[in-house]
Design a protein around this motif. Sequence first.
Motif: not given
Length: 85
Positions: A7-14, A17-22, A37-44, A50-55
């Motif tokens: 589950v990606c987290t859309w890069p945003s200060t809002d 986006f993270f709440a919905k992903s969680a 779940l990707w925890l960083d909120t500012d990763t493109n 790429k991380a999903a592919s590696n996993k």
Amino acid sequence: QDVDYFVCTWPSTDDQFFAKSAQVAQKIREKDKSALLWLDTDTNLDKQLKAASNKNAKFVVIIGETELNAGTITIKNMAEKSQKT
């Protein structure tokens, strides 16, 4: 160990986006599927994919502005390289 859903987290200060992903990751886990779940909120998104592919994730969940506003999610099938909302 392979992952069913990444589950990606859309890069945003809002925070919504993270709440919905969680929330989506939790719903997937409730269906006895594995979800990362990707925890960083500012990763493109490219780096997250790429991380999903590696996993070896089978599916990637993307919730961007369009999806958030429409109440939908986009699911990318990593094996078939296809996606649908």
